[in-house]
Design a protein around this motif. Structure first.
Motif, PDB file in Angstrom:
ATOM      1  N   VAL A   1       0.518  -1.081  -0.409  1.00 28.42           N
ATOM      2  CA  VAL A   1      -0.182  -0.280   0.118  1.00 28.42           C
ATOM      3  C   VAL A   1       0.804   0.756  -0.413  1.00 28.42           C
ATOM      4  O   VAL A   1       0.583   1.593  -0.920  1.00 28.42           O
ATOM      5  N   LEU A   2       2.129   1.434   1.050  1.00 35.20           N
ATOM      6  CA  LEU A   2       2.693   2.257   1.265  1.00 35.20           C
ATOM      7  C   LEU A   2       3.265   2.681  -0.648  1.00 35.20           C
ATOM      8  O   LEU A   2       3.690   4.054  -0.954  1.00 35.20           O
TER       9      LEU A   2
ATOM     10  N   LEU B   1       2.282   1.446  -2.942  1.00 39.95           N
ATOM     11  CA  LEU B   1       1.412   2.565  -4.481  1.00 39.95           C
ATOM     12  C   LEU B   1       0.998   4.073  -4.088  1.00 39.95           C
ATOM     13  O   LEU B   1       1.262   5.333  -4.708  1.00 39.95           O
ATOM     14  N   LEU B   2       1.047   3.925  -3.347  1.00 40.79           N
ATOM     15  CA  LEU B   2       0.688   5.411  -2.516  1.00 40.79           C
ATOM     16  C   LEU B   2       1.977   6.411  -3.105  1.00 40.79           C
ATOM     17  O   LEU B   2       1.747   7.233  -3.595  1.00 40.79           O
TER      18      LEU B   2
END
Length: 85
Positions: free
Chosen positions: A1-2, A4-5
């Motif tokens: 997730v990090l 992708l962010l």
């Protein structure tokens, strides 16, 4: 997730950069048109090329049009101080 962010933030930064550069290129094209007293067909190509020269990489330059509108002030021909769109 990090990850992708992080990639989303980088992509957004590039989009904002390209937007600013295309805006700058439009200004350069208008400046190139404003300094020519009576643009002809060869001048239109020079104006288009001046706009394309300042475009960032990976931008489709085939969409750059050389449509120009000159707001004549007082006379029926272009002067150096006439606004160009």
């Amino acid at each position: 997730v990090l990850l992708l962010l992080l990639l989303g933030i980088i992509n957004l930064g590039y989009v904002l950069y390209v937007n600013a550069q295309v805006h700058h290129a439009a200004g350069e094209g208008a400046r190139a048109a404003a300094v020519r007293p009576c643009p002809g067909s060869a001048d239109f190509q020079a104006i288009r090329q001046a706009t394309i020269n300042v475009m960032p990489a990976f931008v489709d330059t085939t969409e750059v049009s050389n449509t120009m509108r000159i707001d004549y002030i007082g006379v029926d021909r272009q002067n150096y101080s006439d606004p160009v769109t």
